[in-house]
Design a protein around this motif. Structure first.
Motif, PDB file in Angstrom:
ATOM      1  N   HIS A 214      29.681 -27.966 -68.677  1.00 53.29           N
ATOM      2  CA  HIS A 214      31.016 -27.463 -69.014  1.00 53.29           C
ATOM      3  C   HIS A 214      31.641 -26.723 -67.839  1.00 53.29           C
ATOM      4  O   HIS A 214      30.953 -26.172 -66.979  1.00 53.29           O
TER       5      HIS A 214
ATOM      6  N   SER B 114      39.730 -30.347 -71.904  1.00 56.24           N
ATOM      7  CA  SER B 114      40.078 -29.574 -73.094  1.00 56.24           C
ATOM      8  C   SER B 114      41.586 -29.399 -73.219  1.00 56.24           C
ATOM      9  O   SER B 114      42.272 -29.074 -72.243  1.00 56.24           O
TER      10      SER B 114
ATOM     11  N   PHE C  87      25.097 -31.655 -71.478  1.00 59.16           N
ATOM     12  CA  PHE C  87      26.490 -31.229 -71.548  1.00 59.16           C
ATOM     13  C   PHE C  87      26.741 -30.198 -70.458  1.00 59.16           C
ATOM     14  O   PHE C  87      26.132 -29.134 -70.442  1.00 59.16           O
TER      15      PHE C  87
ATOM     16  N   HIS D  41      34.851 -32.692 -77.544  1.00 61.83           N
ATOM     17  CA  HIS D  41      33.549 -32.361 -76.977  1.00 61.83           C
ATOM     18  C   HIS D  41      32.413 -32.864 -77.875  1.00 61.83           C
ATOM     19  O   HIS D  41      31.403 -33.370 -77.384  1.00 61.83           O
TER      20      HIS D  41
ATOM     21  N   SER E 111      34.712 -31.083 -68.596  1.00 65.00           N
ATOM     22  CA  SER E 111      33.308 -31.159 -68.994  1.00 65.00           C
ATOM     23  C   SER E 111      32.797 -32.585 -68.813  1.00 65.00           C
ATOM     24  O   SER E 111      33.580 -33.541 -68.779  1.00 65.00           O
TER      25      SER E 111
ATOM     26  N   PHE F 219      34.126 -25.403 -78.767  1.00 66.55           N
ATOM     27  CA  PHE F 219      34.334 -26.801 -78.401  1.00 66.55           C
ATOM     28  C   PHE F 219      34.798 -27.591 -79.613  1.00 66.55           C
ATOM     29  O   PHE F 219      34.215 -27.496 -80.700  1.00 66.55           O
TER      30      PHE F 219
ATOM     31  N   THR G 115      29.398 -35.188 -70.165  1.00 61.62           N
ATOM     32  CA  THR G 115      28.177 -35.379 -70.953  1.00 61.62           C
ATOM     33  C   THR G 115      27.473 -36.640 -70.463  1.00 61.62           C
ATOM     34  O   THR G 115      28.134 -37.617 -70.085  1.00 61.62           O
TER      35      THR G 115
END
Length: 283
Positions: free
Chosen positions: A248, A232, A246, A214, A239, A210, A241
């Motif tokens: 993913h 990403s 977290f 991230h 992802s 990450f 948070t």
């Protein structure tokens, strides 16, 4: 006067005999008031609204002239009112048609069983933008302010104060554009800023796969209750948070369900639901 008093007495007597009529009369007044309000709102800003204001003023002047006793002026005003209605319809036909179309569209929206709330519009914009960026591996970092203010991080970015839309979010994160680097912060129903800097997490438990986005998302979740979405740039993985949690590699469908449930209820513990939703936890 006696006739008016008799009518008034009969009216109150009918209400005493049938109390339900009170509700009917109140409902009648509310419906008329609502229709007048919607009509005025639909015509607001059009030329016909100026015409209506002029007509109201003209009618008031006509009553004043009649009270004073200006017979000739009252007669002429009556003639103008009689034929002015026809002339007004002919002259302002386009504006009348536009106003009625607006009123008709308003009625259709009112009759629809499903009306999108601000939260649903936000979820739709987020899901559509992520669905476009993920397969194309367009990196994105979107933070959504919750109860705790993000003003400290908003001040580091470029102010936009724009309505949230999937098209705008996509354009912000297109590579090699001036605003693509950094985070977008959503405050209420507005994109407050782009290119904002978020605090990086110093946790050593974060996998090296990450990158900075991230770590910034996790860092913000450790310092606030903001909800952050990450796409990403290397893999296109989605992802989320929230409060130090977290999650993913979400699919588009899971992201939509996740966001819908998050904004639908503030009474349910979000962290506990995350575990039930995906059955796993990553830090």
């Amino acid at each position: 006067m006696r006739n008016l008093m008799a009518i008034d007495a009969n009216f109150w007597a009918s209400l005493v005999e049938n109390p339900w009529m009170i509700v009917v009369h109140i409902l009648d007044i509310l419906i008329v008031a609502y229709l007048i309000y919607r009509l005025i709102k639909a015509l607001a800003g059009t030329k016909i609204m100026s015409l209506i204001q002029g007509v109201i003023l003209f009618i008031l002047l006509r009553f004043v002239a009649e009270l004073i006793g200006f017979t000739t002026i009252t007669y002429l005003m009556n003639q103008v009112i009689t034929y002015g209605v026809i002339a007004g319809v002919v002259i302002f036909a386009p504006e009348i048609r536009t106003g009625l179309e607006k009123f008709g569209r308003t009625t259709q929206v009112f009759l629809q069983t499903q009306h999108m709330s601000d939260e649903e519009k936000l979820v739709q914009a987020l899901v559509n933008s992520v669905a476009y960026m993920s397969p194309r591996k367009i990196g994105a970092l979107i933070a959504i302010e919750q109860t705790q203010t993000l003003q400290e991080y908003i001040s580091t970015g470029i102010k936009l104060d724009a309505d949230v839309s999937s098209q705008l979010l996509i354009n912000i994160f297109i590579p090699n554009t001036p605003l693509h680097d950094g985070a977008v912060i959503i405050q209420g129903n507005k994109i407050a800023t782009a290119c904002s800097y978020l605090p990086l997490s110093e946790s050593k438990a974060i996998s090296k796969e990450f990158g900075t986005r991230h770590r910034a998302a996790i860092g913000l979740s450790e310092n606030s209750d903001a909800l952050t979405i990450v796409v990403s740039e290397e893999t296109g993985a989605i992802s989320i948070t929230y409060k130090g949690e977290f999650i993913h590699d979400l699919s588009k469908e899971n992201l939509k369900v996740f966001l819908s449930r998050h904004f639908a209820s503030e009474k349910v513990s979000k962290t506990a639901w995350y575990h039930r939703f995906l059955g796993r936890r990553e830090k």
